[in-house]
Design a protein around this motif. Structure first.
Motif, PDB file in Angstrom:
ATOM      1  N   ARG A 101      36.637  44.472  33.512  1.00 60.29           N
ATOM      2  CA  ARG A 101      36.971  44.009  34.794  1.00 60.29           C
ATOM      3  C   ARG A 101      37.011  42.278  34.162  1.00 60.29           C
ATOM      4  NH1 ARG A 101      37.015  46.571  39.512  1.00 60.29           N
ATOM      5  NH2 ARG A 101      35.917  48.575  39.472  1.00 60.29           N
ATOM      6  N   THR A 102      37.903  41.531  34.875  1.00 63.05           N
ATOM      7  CA  THR A 102      37.937  39.980  34.432  1.00 63.05           C
ATOM      8  C   THR A 102      37.628  39.341  35.762  1.00 63.05           C
ATOM      9  OG1 THR A 102      39.369  40.401  32.605  1.00 63.05           O
ATOM     10  CG2 THR A 102      39.317  37.936  33.667  1.00 63.05           C
ATOM     11  N   PRO A 103      36.761  38.482  36.064  1.00 60.24           N
ATOM     12  CA  PRO A 103      36.332  37.962  37.270  1.00 60.24           C
ATOM     13  C   PRO A 103      37.503  36.833  37.744  1.00 60.24           C
ATOM     14  CG  PRO A 103      34.270  38.037  35.968  1.00 60.24           C
ATOM     15  CD  PRO A 103      35.437  38.477  35.091  1.00 60.24           C
ATOM     16  N   SER A 104      37.707  36.909  38.805  1.00 58.43           N
ATOM     17  CA  SER A 104      38.963  35.899  39.252  1.00 58.43           C
ATOM     18  C   SER A 104      38.465  34.423  39.300  1.00 58.43           C
ATOM     19  CB  SER A 104      39.498  36.302  40.574  1.00 58.43           C
ATOM     20  OG  SER A 104      38.589  36.328  41.719  1.00 58.43           O
ATOM     21  N   GLY A 105      37.124  34.261  39.485  1.00 55.80           N
ATOM     22  CA  GLY A 105      36.871  32.735  39.809  1.00 55.80           C
ATOM     23  C   GLY A 105      36.343  32.635  41.209  1.00 55.80           C
ATOM     24  N   ILE A 106      36.649  33.515  42.102  1.00 55.56           N
ATOM     25  CA  ILE A 106      36.573  33.467  43.555  1.00 55.56           C
ATOM     26  C   ILE A 106      35.743  34.595  43.766  1.00 55.56           C
ATOM     27  CG2 ILE A 106      37.231  33.382  45.772  1.00 55.56           C
ATOM     28  CD1 ILE A 106      40.098  32.449  44.668  1.00 55.56           C
ATOM     29  N   GLY A 139      36.294  42.210  39.972  1.00 54.55           N
ATOM     30  CA  GLY A 139      37.347  41.437  39.210  1.00 54.55           C
ATOM     31  C   GLY A 139      38.665  42.069  39.073  1.00 54.55           C
ATOM     32  N   ILE A 140      39.459  41.598  38.425  1.00 56.36           N
ATOM     33  CA  ILE A 140      40.775  42.340  38.203  1.00 56.36           C
ATOM     34  C   ILE A 140      40.755  43.086  37.248  1.00 56.36           C
ATOM     35  CG2 ILE A 140      42.098  40.166  39.442  1.00 56.36           C
ATOM     36  CD1 ILE A 140      42.755  39.371  36.231  1.00 56.36           C
ATOM     37  N   VAL A 141      41.478  44.318  37.070  1.00 64.12           N
ATOM     38  CA  VAL A 141      41.645  45.121  36.119  1.00 64.12           C
ATOM     39  C   VAL A 141      42.992  45.126  35.505  1.00 64.12           C
ATOM     40  CG1 VAL A 141      41.343  47.771  35.632  1.00 64.12           C
ATOM     41  CG2 VAL A 141      40.101  46.715  37.547  1.00 64.12           C
ATOM     42  N   GLU A 142      42.964  45.190  34.011  1.00 63.08           N
ATOM     43  CA  GLU A 142      44.007  45.404  33.196  1.00 63.08           C
ATOM     44  C   GLU A 142      44.988  46.688  33.827  1.00 63.08           C
ATOM     45  OE1 GLU A 142      45.385  45.816  28.616  1.00 63.08           O
ATOM     46  OE2 GLU A 142      43.329  45.619  29.219  1.00 63.08           O
ATOM     47  N   GLY A 143      46.398  46.270  33.868  1.00 63.99           N
ATOM     48  CA  GLY A 143      47.236  47.260  34.451  1.00 63.99           C
ATOM     49  C   GLY A 143      47.109  47.776  35.905  1.00 63.99           C
ATOM     50  N   GLY A 144      46.167  47.107  36.742  1.00 60.30           N
ATOM     51  CA  GLY A 144      46.086  47.467  38.059  1.00 60.30           C
ATOM     52  C   GLY A 144      47.314  46.673  38.752  1.00 60.30           C
ATOM     53  N   VAL A 185      34.254  37.022  52.780  1.00 62.58           N
ATOM     54  CA  VAL A 185      34.124  36.041  53.891  1.00 62.58           C
ATOM     55  C   VAL A 185      34.622  34.662  53.636  1.00 62.58           C
ATOM     56  CG1 VAL A 185      33.250  35.185  55.964  1.00 62.58           C
ATOM     57  CG2 VAL A 185      32.505  37.486  55.342  1.00 62.58           C
ATOM     58  N   PHE A 186      35.824  34.157  54.136  1.00 63.90           N
ATOM     59  CA  PHE A 186      36.429  32.953  53.696  1.00 63.90           C
ATOM     60  C   PHE A 186      36.518  31.678  54.718  1.00 63.90           C
ATOM     61  CE2 PHE A 186      37.970  36.026  50.630  1.00 63.90           C
ATOM     62  CZ  PHE A 186      37.788  35.277  49.551  1.00 63.90           C
ATOM     63  N   ALA A 187      36.334  30.491  54.589  1.00 63.82           N
ATOM     64  CA  ALA A 187      36.609  29.563  55.379  1.00 63.82           C
ATOM     65  C   ALA A 187      37.707  28.883  55.093  1.00 63.82           C
ATOM     66  CB  ALA A 187      35.437  28.665  55.610  1.00 63.82           C
ATOM     67  N   MET A 188      38.560  28.528  56.114  1.00 64.56           N
ATOM     68  CA  MET A 188      39.888  27.563  55.508  1.00 64.56           C
ATOM     69  C   MET A 188      39.396  26.148  55.823  1.00 64.56           C
ATOM     70  SD  MET A 188      42.882  27.567  54.630  1.00 64.56           S
ATOM     71  CE  MET A 188      43.771  29.058  54.924  1.00 64.56           C
ATOM     72  N   THR A 189      39.688  25.581  54.708  1.00 69.50           N
ATOM     73  CA  THR A 189      39.357  24.053  54.671  1.00 69.50           C
ATOM     74  C   THR A 189      40.514  23.255  54.108  1.00 69.50           C
ATOM     75  OG1 THR A 189      38.450  24.039  52.229  1.00 69.50           O
ATOM     76  CG2 THR A 189      37.067  24.542  54.052  1.00 69.50           C
ATOM     77  N   GLU A 190      40.293  21.913  54.083  1.00 75.91           N
ATOM     78  CA  GLU A 190      41.595  21.237  53.650  1.00 75.91           C
ATOM     79  C   GLU A 190      41.835  21.211  52.197  1.00 75.91           C
ATOM     80  OE1 GLU A 190      40.432  17.009  54.383  1.00 75.91           O
ATOM     81  OE2 GLU A 190      40.539  17.095  56.603  1.00 75.91           O
ATOM     82  N   LYS A 191      41.044  21.610  51.360  1.00 70.14           N
ATOM     83  CA  LYS A 191      41.302  22.103  50.108  1.00 70.14           C
ATOM     84  C   LYS A 191      41.342  23.518  49.523  1.00 70.14           C
ATOM     85  CE  LYS A 191      40.892  17.920  48.482  1.00 70.14           C
ATOM     86  NZ  LYS A 191      42.169  17.234  47.805  1.00 70.14           N
ATOM     87  N   GLY A 192      41.994  24.248  50.828  1.00 67.68           N
ATOM     88  CA  GLY A 192      42.182  25.833  50.830  1.00 67.68           C
ATOM     89  C   GLY A 192      40.841  26.638  51.249  1.00 67.68           C
ATOM     90  N   LEU A 193      40.794  27.801  50.836  1.00 67.65           N
ATOM     91  CA  LEU A 193      39.885  28.852  51.154  1.00 67.65           C
ATOM     92  C   LEU A 193      38.761  28.830  50.498  1.00 67.65           C
ATOM     93  CD1 LEU A 193      42.221  31.726  51.635  1.00 67.65           C
ATOM     94  CD2 LEU A 193      40.835  30.840  53.544  1.00 67.65           C
ATOM     95  N   LYS A 194      37.598  28.869  50.939  1.00 62.66           N
ATOM     96  CA  LYS A 194      36.179  28.614  50.044  1.00 62.66           C
ATOM     97  C   LYS A 194      35.500  29.830  50.948  1.00 62.66           C
ATOM     98  CE  LYS A 194      37.262  24.587  48.436  1.00 62.66           C
ATOM     99  NZ  LYS A 194      37.356  24.342  47.034  1.00 62.66           N
ATOM    100  N   GLY A 195      34.784  30.278  49.530  1.00 63.19           N
ATOM    101  CA  GLY A 195      33.866  31.627  50.057  1.00 63.19           C
ATOM    102  C   GLY A 195      32.745  31.248  50.774  1.00 63.19           C
TER     103      GLY A 195
END
Length: 315
Positions: free
Chosen positions: A76-81, A91-96, A270-280
């Protein structure tokens, strides 16, 4: 390239017709004829075969007992979020192949654009294929999100054959298709978004993901009932199905996994929509608990378990 012949197949009984009819002549079902590509009688190349230059999905192998097959954990490769990784199973999986659906304006494109930028900053080549917006609109969104000097590759295209050729030429690690309902193939004469187009395009993109190891993320529309639009087989083709939920009048969003071949399906992000996008949101319990300065009669706090994370909810 000449177009392949098409026929109309009844979803109820399987009868075929050379043209569309409102009522199936065999079983009498209404609006059940769906356009599909007719198979060649000469046994020509299958339409789902790998494009030229792609390796086969797997070479022919003899029958092997399970005990003799080497089982390795999926890398798996973490997406950073973090909240998105929690739902994906790490995270994301190769070929998924991931399908994410939600109401219009809920934040699907915003979340995936942020994830692609985070993955690219880690050194992974990424591609964002937009069929609903122009490249300039995507660039404006990235500026609003604060993604300065983002190097995410953007392709404004809806023709499937051109998208597959770009994947073969650029070989990105992750590609986002926004959205699968806008993509069409020249092999079918029906309009983009039809059942036949969605099914065929998703099948080709899934095949490309499995043969090349590219992680494909499909954005899908939803019906007024909240279900993913298009044929039900679309959810069976992909590896992971995510639903983006939330009230447009609230700043909070939930991402829930309905199907996941590489992880659990009971986790939510769970995310919160802010002026700079979605924040966890690291402490979701704070959302569900009302802030009262004094005790309120008739209210109680319930501890519920969502996946591996306990949450406090006030009732």
């Amino acid at each position: 390239m000449a177009k392949e012949k098409t026929q109309y197949v009844c979803n109820a009984c399987g009868a075929t017709s050379p043209r569309w009819l409102g009522k199936c002549p065999s079983c009498g079902a209404w609006n059940s004829l769906i356009e599909s590509v007719s198979e060649s009688a000469s046994g020509g190349k299958n339409r789902l075969s790998a494009p030229q230059g792609y390796a086969g999905l797997a070479n022919a192998q003899p029958v092997t007992p399970l005990s003799a097959i080497e089982a390795t954990d999926v890398a798996r490769t973490p997406s950073g979020i973090d909240e998105l990784d929690r739902v994906l199973g790490g995270g994301i999986v190769e070929g998924g192949v991931v399908l994410i659906g939600g109401d219009p304006g809920i934040g699907k494109s915003t979340l995936l654009l942020q994830a692609l930028d985070a993955l690219h900053r880690k050194g992974l080549p990424t591609l964002y294929v937009t069929g609903e917006e122009s490249g300039a609109q995507i660039a404006l969104r990235s500026r609003r999100l604060g993604l300065d000097n983002s190097q995410v590759q953007v392709l404004a295209e809806i023709q499937l054959e051109k998208i597959l050729a770009t994947l073969e030429a650029n070989q990105p690690a992750v590609v986002v298709i926004d959205s699968i309902q806008t993509v069409y193939s020249d092999q079918l004469s029906s309009a983009p978004g039809s059942v036949a187009q969605v099914r065929e395009c998703a099948a080709h993109l899934t095949r490309a993901a499995k043969t090349t190891g590219i992680c494909v993320v499909l954005i899908g529309h939803v019906t007024k009932e909240g279900a993913l639009a298009g044929p039900r087989v679309l959810e069976h083709m992909v590896d992971t199905v995510l639903y983006f939920e939330g009230d447009t009048h609230s700043n909070f969003r939930l991402v829930r996994a309905i199907k996941n071949r590489f992880g659990a399906v009971n986790e939510i992000g769970v995310f919160a929509m802010t002026e700079k996008g979605l924040k966890g949101v690291t402490n979701p319990s704070a959302i569900f608990l009302s802030q009262h300065s004094e005790p309120v009669p008739g209210s109680c706090v319930l501890v519920t378990l969502e996946g591996t994370r306990p949450m406090l909810v006030e009732i």
